[in-house]
Design a protein around this motif. Sequence first.
Motif, mmCIF file in Angstrom:
data_model
loop_
_atom_site.group_PDB
_atom_site.id
_atom_site.type_symbol
_atom_site.label_atom_id
_atom_site.label_comp_id
_atom_site.label_asym_id
_atom_site.label_seq_id
_atom_site.Cartn_x
_atom_site.Cartn_y
_atom_site.Cartn_z
ATOM 1 N N LEU A 1 52.192 38.347 33.506
ATOM 2 C CA LEU A 1 51.989 37.169 33.968
ATOM 3 C C LEU A 1 52.888 36.139 32.429
ATOM 4 C CD1 LEU A 1 48.833 36.687 35.799
ATOM 5 C CD2 LEU A 1 51.641 37.610 37.267
ATOM 6 N N VAL A 2 52.965 35.190 33.505
ATOM 7 C CA VAL A 2 53.450 33.655 31.753
ATOM 8 C C VAL A 2 51.896 32.906 32.486
ATOM 9 C CG1 VAL A 2 55.031 32.235 30.883
ATOM 10 C CG2 VAL A 2 56.069 34.360 32.571
ATOM 11 N N TRP A 3 51.744 32.400 30.837
ATOM 12 C CA TRP A 3 50.686 31.570 31.151
ATOM 13 C C TRP A 3 51.123 30.771 30.478
ATOM 14 C CZ3 TRP A 3 46.006 33.088 32.272
ATOM 15 C CH2 TRP A 3 44.939 31.661 32.103
ATOM 16 N N ALA A 4 51.014 29.255 31.599
ATOM 17 C CA ALA A 4 51.185 27.586 31.149
ATOM 18 C C ALA A 4 49.804 27.120 31.089
ATOM 19 C CB ALA A 4 51.708 27.491 32.208
ATOM 20 N N PHE A 5 48.469 27.620 30.448
ATOM 21 C CA PHE A 5 47.202 26.318 31.029
ATOM 22 C C PHE A 5 46.439 27.022 29.376
ATOM 23 C CE2 PHE A 5 48.446 27.526 34.957
ATOM 24 C CZ PHE A 5 49.035 26.262 35.915
ATOM 25 N N ASP A 6 45.638 26.479 28.888
ATOM 26 C CA ASP A 6 44.914 25.980 27.862
ATOM 27 C C ASP A 6 43.495 27.682 28.766
ATOM 28 O OD1 ASP A 6 45.996 24.971 27.065
ATOM 29 O OD2 ASP A 6 45.485 23.349 26.891
ATOM 30 N N GLY A 7 42.837 27.219 29.807
ATOM 31 C CA GLY A 7 41.994 28.252 30.135
ATOM 32 C C GLY A 7 41.895 28.169 31.923
ATOM 33 N N ILE A 8 41.228 29.722 31.526
ATOM 34 C CA ILE A 8 40.906 30.153 33.137
ATOM 35 C C ILE A 8 39.367 29.740 33.647
ATOM 36 C CG2 ILE A 8 39.904 32.694 32.128
ATOM 37 C CD1 ILE A 8 42.267 33.872 34.085
ATOM 38 N N PHE A 9 40.086 29.822 34.995
ATOM 39 C CA PHE A 9 38.170 29.403 35.443
ATOM 40 C C PHE A 9 38.032 30.379 37.028
ATOM 41 C CE2 PHE A 9 36.051 27.064 39.081
ATOM 42 C CZ PHE A 9 35.002 27.040 38.554
ATOM 43 N N GLY A 10 36.906 31.247 37.109
ATOM 44 C CA GLY A 10 36.535 31.497 38.195
ATOM 45 C C GLY A 10 35.201 31.313 39.058
ATOM 46 N N PHE A 11 35.567 31.565 40.000
ATOM 47 C CA PHE A 11 33.550 31.019 40.706
ATOM 48 C C PHE A 11 33.300 32.582 41.677
ATOM 49 C CE2 PHE A 11 32.085 30.142 44.501
ATOM 50 C CZ PHE A 11 30.755 29.283 44.449
ATOM 51 N N SER A 12 32.004 33.386 41.498
ATOM 52 C CA SER A 12 31.638 34.207 42.491
ATOM 53 C C SER A 12 32.660 34.833 41.963
ATOM 54 C CB SER A 12 31.699 33.868 43.157
ATOM 55 O OG SER A 12 30.603 34.821 44.706
ATOM 56 N N GLN A 13 33.108 35.679 43.126
ATOM 57 C CA GLN A 13 34.458 36.777 42.961
ATOM 58 C C GLN A 13 35.285 36.422 41.744
ATOM 59 O OE1 GLN A 13 35.461 38.340 47.560
ATOM 60 N NE2 GLN A 13 33.687 38.953 47.131
ATOM 61 N N GLY A 14 35.682 35.257 42.000
ATOM 62 C CA GLY A 14 36.670 35.237 40.993
ATOM 63 C C GLY A 14 36.483 35.287 39.551
ATOM 64 N N GLY A 15 35.062 34.853 39.419
ATOM 65 C CA GLY A 15 34.833 34.976 38.396
ATOM 66 C C GLY A 15 34.381 36.381 37.626
ATOM 67 N N GLY A 16 34.413 37.404 38.362
ATOM 68 C CA GLY A 16 34.602 38.962 38.237
ATOM 69 C C GLY A 16 36.544 39.524 37.597
ATOM 70 N N HIS B 1 40.859 43.776 30.655
ATOM 71 C CA HIS B 1 42.864 44.829 30.840
ATOM 72 C C HIS B 1 43.646 43.712 30.181
ATOM 73 C CE1 HIS B 1 40.732 47.354 33.439
ATOM 74 N NE2 HIS B 1 40.449 46.881 33.873
ATOM 75 N N GLN B 2 43.553 42.937 29.253
ATOM 76 C CA GLN B 2 44.394 42.198 29.323
ATOM 77 C C GLN B 2 45.569 41.732 29.774
ATOM 78 O OE1 GLN B 2 44.915 43.899 24.934
ATOM 79 N NE2 GLN B 2 42.735 42.786 24.338
ATOM 80 N N ILE B 3 45.892 41.709 30.907
ATOM 81 C CA ILE B 3 47.201 41.579 32.421
ATOM 82 C C ILE B 3 48.462 40.301 31.649
ATOM 83 C CG2 ILE B 3 47.646 40.802 34.350
ATOM 84 C CD1 ILE B 3 45.128 41.991 35.368
ATOM 85 N N LEU B 4 47.469 39.605 30.632
ATOM 86 C CA LEU B 4 47.922 38.441 30.197
ATOM 87 C C LEU B 4 49.286 38.184 29.261
ATOM 88 C CD1 LEU B 4 45.169 35.060 31.044
ATOM 89 C CD2 LEU B 4 47.166 35.983 32.449
ATOM 90 N N LYS B 5 49.830 37.900 29.252
ATOM 91 C CA LYS B 5 50.397 38.225 27.522
ATOM 92 C C LYS B 5 49.737 37.350 26.575
ATOM 93 C CE LYS B 5 55.256 39.201 29.761
ATOM 94 N NZ LYS B 5 57.009 38.580 29.880
ATOM 95 N N GLN B 6 50.100 36.222 26.847
ATOM 96 C CA GLN B 6 48.544 35.367 25.704
ATOM 97 C C GLN B 6 47.436 35.229 26.443
ATOM 98 O OE1 GLN B 6 51.086 31.849 24.446
ATOM 99 N NE2 GLN B 6 49.024 30.966 24.628
ATOM 100 N N GLN B 7 46.476 35.265 25.453
ATOM 101 C CA GLN B 7 44.860 35.055 25.932
ATOM 102 C C GLN B 7 44.731 34.238 26.203
ATOM 103 O OE1 GLN B 7 43.357 37.448 27.179
ATOM 104 N NE2 GLN B 7 42.541 38.044 25.494
ATOM 105 N N PRO B 8 43.632 32.986 26.526
ATOM 106 C CA PRO B 8 43.660 31.894 27.534
ATOM 107 C C PRO B 8 42.590 31.483 25.948
ATOM 108 C CG PRO B 8 42.219 32.570 28.523
ATOM 109 C CD PRO B 8 43.275 34.517 27.864
#
Length: 70
Positions: A1-16, A24-31
Amino acid sequence: LVWAFDGIFGFSQGGGAVHMILAHQILKQQPKFAAIWSGFPGNTDKCSQIINVPSIHISGPSDWVCKPEK
């Protein structure tokens, strides 16, 4: 995945999902940060490792599904 944001947010199952994406380091660049609201850790072996991303975990005392001790 290409990362174009500063952070990542998840709610409930999205948090998981956020937790598993970071573990799993799926992103090429950590947020730069992660925000997890009423989330829970993923359930794979990699998810037990320490993730080196600043994060905030938000949960309420009446949340009976995702308790803070999880």
